[in-house]
Design a protein around this motif. Structure first.
Motif, mmCIF file in Angstrom:
data_model
loop_
_atom_site.group_PDB
_atom_site.id
_atom_site.type_symbol
_atom_site.label_atom_id
_atom_site.label_comp_id
_atom_site.label_asym_id
_atom_site.label_seq_id
_atom_site.Cartn_x
_atom_site.Cartn_y
_atom_site.Cartn_z
ATOM 1 N N PHE A 245 0.807 -1.217 0.000
ATOM 2 C CA PHE A 245 0.000 0.000 0.000
ATOM 3 C C PHE A 245 0.845 1.275 0.000
ATOM 4 C CE2 PHE A 245 -3.165 -3.110 1.099
ATOM 5 C CZ PHE A 245 -4.324 -2.610 0.526
ATOM 6 N N LYS A 246 2.152 1.098 -0.006
ATOM 7 C CA LYS A 246 3.041 2.267 -0.057
ATOM 8 C C LYS A 246 3.394 2.650 -1.487
ATOM 9 C CE LYS A 246 7.300 1.708 1.321
ATOM 10 N NZ LYS A 246 8.455 1.498 2.226
ATOM 11 N N LEU A 247 3.355 1.683 -2.392
ATOM 12 C CA LEU A 247 3.816 1.895 -3.762
ATOM 13 C C LEU A 247 2.694 2.348 -4.688
ATOM 14 C CD1 LEU A 247 6.048 -1.287 -4.159
ATOM 15 C CD2 LEU A 247 6.741 0.994 -3.401
ATOM 16 N N LYS A 248 3.097 2.940 -5.809
ATOM 17 C CA LYS A 248 2.158 3.321 -6.854
ATOM 18 C C LYS A 248 2.090 2.206 -7.897
ATOM 19 C CE LYS A 248 3.268 8.246 -6.321
ATOM 20 N NZ LYS A 248 3.836 9.451 -6.983
ATOM 21 N N ALA A 249 1.056 2.269 -8.730
ATOM 22 C CA ALA A 249 0.888 1.262 -9.773
ATOM 23 C C ALA A 249 2.128 1.215 -10.661
ATOM 24 C CB ALA A 249 -0.352 1.564 -10.609
ATOM 25 N N GLY A 250 2.637 0.003 -10.893
ATOM 26 C CA GLY A 250 3.800 -0.181 -11.746
ATOM 27 C C GLY A 250 5.112 -0.247 -10.997
ATOM 28 N N GLU A 251 5.136 0.258 -9.751
ATOM 29 C CA GLU A 251 6.383 0.286 -8.991
ATOM 30 C C GLU A 251 6.722 -1.105 -8.438
ATOM 31 O OE1 GLU A 251 7.111 4.722 -7.223
ATOM 32 O OE2 GLU A 251 5.747 3.433 -6.062
ATOM 33 N N ILE A 252 8.026 -1.344 -8.328
ATOM 34 C CA ILE A 252 8.538 -2.600 -7.783
ATOM 35 C C ILE A 252 9.194 -2.306 -6.438
ATOM 36 C CG2 ILE A 252 10.191 -4.479 -8.103
ATOM 37 C CD1 ILE A 252 9.780 -4.157 -11.116
ATOM 38 N N SER A 253 8.861 -3.095 -5.442
ATOM 39 C CA SER A 253 9.365 -2.863 -4.091
ATOM 40 C C SER A 253 10.806 -3.330 -3.963
ATOM 41 C CB SER A 253 8.506 -3.628 -3.082
ATOM 42 O OG SER A 253 8.833 -5.010 -3.117
ATOM 43 N N PRO A 254 11.495 -2.869 -2.925
ATOM 44 C CA PRO A 254 12.766 -3.505 -2.575
ATOM 45 C C PRO A 254 12.494 -4.883 -1.976
ATOM 46 C CG PRO A 254 12.161 -1.853 -0.944
ATOM 47 C CD PRO A 254 11.167 -1.721 -2.060
ATOM 48 N N VAL A 255 13.520 -5.661 -1.777
ATOM 49 C CA VAL A 255 13.372 -6.960 -1.125
ATOM 50 C C VAL A 255 13.044 -6.731 0.351
ATOM 51 C CG1 VAL A 255 14.590 -9.056 -0.408
ATOM 52 C CG2 VAL A 255 14.867 -8.175 -2.734
ATOM 53 N N PHE A 256 12.077 -7.476 0.866
ATOM 54 C CA PHE A 256 11.712 -7.350 2.281
ATOM 55 C C PHE A 256 11.400 -8.732 2.839
ATOM 56 C CE2 PHE A 256 7.890 -6.972 -0.214
ATOM 57 C CZ PHE A 256 6.913 -7.656 0.488
ATOM 58 N N GLU A 257 11.404 -8.830 4.163
ATOM 59 C CA GLU A 257 11.228 -10.116 4.823
ATOM 60 C C GLU A 257 9.904 -10.170 5.577
ATOM 61 O OE1 GLU A 257 13.649 -13.110 7.919
ATOM 62 O OE2 GLU A 257 14.242 -11.002 7.711
ATOM 63 N N THR A 258 9.227 -11.330 5.503
ATOM 64 C CA THR A 258 8.055 -11.616 6.313
ATOM 65 C C THR A 258 8.284 -12.969 6.987
ATOM 66 O OG1 THR A 258 6.769 -12.888 4.695
ATOM 67 C CG2 THR A 258 6.618 -10.490 4.551
#
Length: 456
Positions: A245-258
Motif C-alpha cells: 500500500f506504499k507503492l504506486k501502480a507499476g512500482e517494484i518494491s525492494p526486497v523485504f522479509e516476512t
C-alpha cells in the motif's frame, strides 16, 4: 499457502460443465421474475464432481433447491436495499480463480480446460457470484437477532429422547509450546541474495510473471506469475501490506522479509482500499544446525517446567512458544471443527497421529518430553505437550456438553427460523419447476403451487 490436488478427469468435468453453460439453455425453473437455467444446475454439479464429490443425481436436486432459495433471498435483498460492492465481487471472483488456477496447474491449462480465457469466464460467472453474495448477506440480516439462552439449551436437551441422545467420543484438552527452527543472518543470506538477483533481473527487463513461475516458492501464486489479485490491508501480513500500500501502480518494491521468507512485489493497480499485486517469494532453507538449536531450547524449557513446579504451563507458552495461534491462548489447542466456539476439547480421533501417539501415553497434568513434529508442509518444529484433561466417551449431558449442545440448539433454531421465513415467502412468490426436476423429494415444498401462482 497450500496447493490443492485435482485430477485431470475432474478438471475435464468442470470444463464440460462450463461448456454446458453456453450450449444448454433450457429453463429449469422460474422464481418470481428470475429464471434458473438447466446450464446453471449442470455447472454447479460439474463443480461438485470436480472437487471430488461422488456422482449422485440427487445433488442436482439440492443445487436446484439452493438456487431457488438464492433467488428468493436476492429478491428480498432488493426490497431491503441489501447490496454488495463491486470490489467485493472482484475479490471473491479473484479468490475463486486463484483456487481453480492452482488446481489446474496454471492459467494456461485452466483456459484449455474451460475452453475460453479466464477473463471471459470471470465475466460469465460475475452475476452468479454477485447474486450468491447478496443472498448470503440477506440471510445474515434475517438471522442476525437469533440467539439461544441457557434455558433454550436446557429445553432443547430435555426434548431429545433418552435413547436418541448423541454419543461423544473421547476428548482431550492439550496445550503446546512450539519451538520453530530460527535461522541466523548468515543462514538466511543465500535466500535474500537470490531474491535480490531476481529483482535485478526484473529491473533489467526480464518478465516478472515468467520469473515468478520459474522461481517463486509461493505455490498458490507462482503458477499465475505471482499474481495475488486484489486484496485489502488486513488480508496480508503486516510487512507485506505496508509495502503493497506504499507503492504506486507499476512500482517494484525492494526486497523485504516476512514470516514466510523474502519477497519483492509489484503493484499492478490500486482501487480504493484494495491493491492488486504480484510477488516472488524465496523461502530460506532450514538447516540442521537451526533444528538442533530449537531442540536445545525445547529441552531447557521442558527442564524448567518439570523441575520448577511454580512455573505455570500457560505462562511458559505465552513467553516461549513460537505458535501465534496458541501462545496467546495459554498454549491450548482449539478444536479445528469448532474454532468459532473456541472449544479446547478435541476428539482423539481428530488428533494428528504424531500427537495422538504421545498423548496416549500421558497422564492428566503431565508435560511431555520435546517431540520433533513434521507438519503437512514438511516444516519441522519441536513441541512440548501438556495434557490438561481427558473426557471419556459418553452419552450427551448438560454438565459436560453444554457448549456443544448450545451450538446444536442454535443451529436448530437458525434452521427453523429460515424455514419459517422461506415458507412465508413461498406463499407469495410465483415458483415453477420443470417436470424434469419434479421427482426430487426435497423440491416437493416448492412444487405445491401457492395462491399467487394459481392467480397467474
Amino acid at each position: 499457502m497450500k496447493r490443492s490436488v485435482i485430477t485431470l478427469v475432474s478438471i475435464l468435468l468442470l470444463a464440460a460443465g462450463a461448456n454446458a453453460q453456453r450450449t444448454v439453455d433450457k429453463i429449469a425453473g422460474v422464481v418470481g421474475s428470475s429464471i434458473i437455467l438447466k446450464s446453471d444446475i449442470e455447472m454447479q454439479y460439474a463443480r461438485y464432481t470436480a472437487e471430488g464429490g461422488a456422482a449422485n443425481p440427487n445433488i442436482k436436486c439440492q443445487v436446484m433447491q439452493n438456487l431457488i432459495t438464492q433467488k428468493i433471498l436476492a429478491a428480498q435483498a432488493v426490497i431491503d436495499s441489501v447490496t454488495v460492492k463491486e470490489d467485493e465481487v472482484d475479490s471473491e471472483i479473484d479468490r475463486r480463480m486463484r483456487t481453480m488456477t492452482a488446481r489446474a496447474g496454471g492459467q494456461e491449462r485452466l483456459e484449455q480446460f474451460l475452453g475460453r480465457s479466464v477473463i471471459q469466464y470471470k465475466d460469465e460467472i460475475r452475476n452468479e457470484v454477485r447474486e450468491g453474495m447478496v443472498a448470503d448477506r440477506m440471510r445474515s440480516k434475517i438471522t442476525e437477532k437469533i440467539s439461544v439462552t441457557p434455558q433454550d439449551v436446557t429445553n432443547y436437551y430435555s426434548k431429545i429422547p433418552k435413547d436418541s441422545l448423541p454419543t461423544f467420543n473421547k476428548e482431550v484438552e492439550i496445550g503446546e509450546i512450539v519451538f520453530n527452527p530460527t535461522l541466523t543472518k548468515e543462514e538466511k543470506d543465500y535466500a535474500r541474495q537470490k531474491t535480490e538477483d531476481l529483482r535485478n533481473r526484473v529491473k533489467k527487463g526480464e518478465d516478472f510473471g515468467t520469473l515468478a513461475r520459474l522461481y517463486s516458492q509461493d505455490p498458490g501464486s507462482a503458477p499465475e506469475g505471482g499474481d495475488l489479485g486484489f486484496g485489502e490491508r488486513g488480508g496480508y501480513v503486516k510487512e507485506f501490506s505496508a509495502m503493497a500500500f506504499k507503492l504506486k501502480a507499476g512500482e517494484i518494491s525492494p526486497v523485504f522479509e516476512t514470516e514466510f521468507g523474502y519477497h519483492f512485489l509489484q503493484v499492478i493497480e490500486r482501487r480504493g482500499e484494495q491493491v492488486h499485486v504480484r510477488h516472488i517469494l524465496i523461502i530460506p532453507t532450514i538447516t540442521q544446525a537451526s533444528v538442533d538449536r530449537s531442540k536445545a531450547k525445547a529441552d531447557s524449557i521442558y527442564d524448567l517446567l518439570t523441575r520448577n513446579k511454580n512455573i505455570v504451563f500457560s505462562s511458559a507458552a505465552s513467553v516461549y512458544s513460537d505458535d501465534k495461534e496458541t501462545k496467546y491462548n495459554g498454549g491450548m489447542m482449539l478444536n479445528a471443527d469448532n474454532v468459532q466456539a473456541r472449544s479446547t476439547f478435541i476428539p482423539t480421533d481428530k488428533l494428528d497421529p504424531q500427537m495422538a501417539l504421545v498423548v496416549d501415553t500421558m497422564k492428566v497434568g503431565e508435560v511431555s518430553k520435546p517431540l520433533l513434529y513434521a507438519g503437512q508442509d514438511g516444516k519441522k518444529s519441536y513441541r512440548v505437550l501438556y495434557l490438561k484433561s481427558v473426557t471419556d466417551a459418553h452419552k450427551a449431558n448438560l454438565a459436560q456438553d453444554f457448549p456443544k449442545l448450545k451450538e446444536v440448539a442454535y443451529q436448530e433454531k437458525l434452521n427453523r427460523g429460515m424455514s419459517e421465513w422461506f415458507e412465508k415467502k413461498r406463499k407469495g412468490t410465483f415458483i415453477h419447476i420443470d417436470p424434469e426436476y419434479q421427482s426430487c423429494s426435497i423440491l416437493k415444498r416448492w412444487i405445491d403451487t401457492p395462491t399467487v401462482a394459481a392467480k397467474q
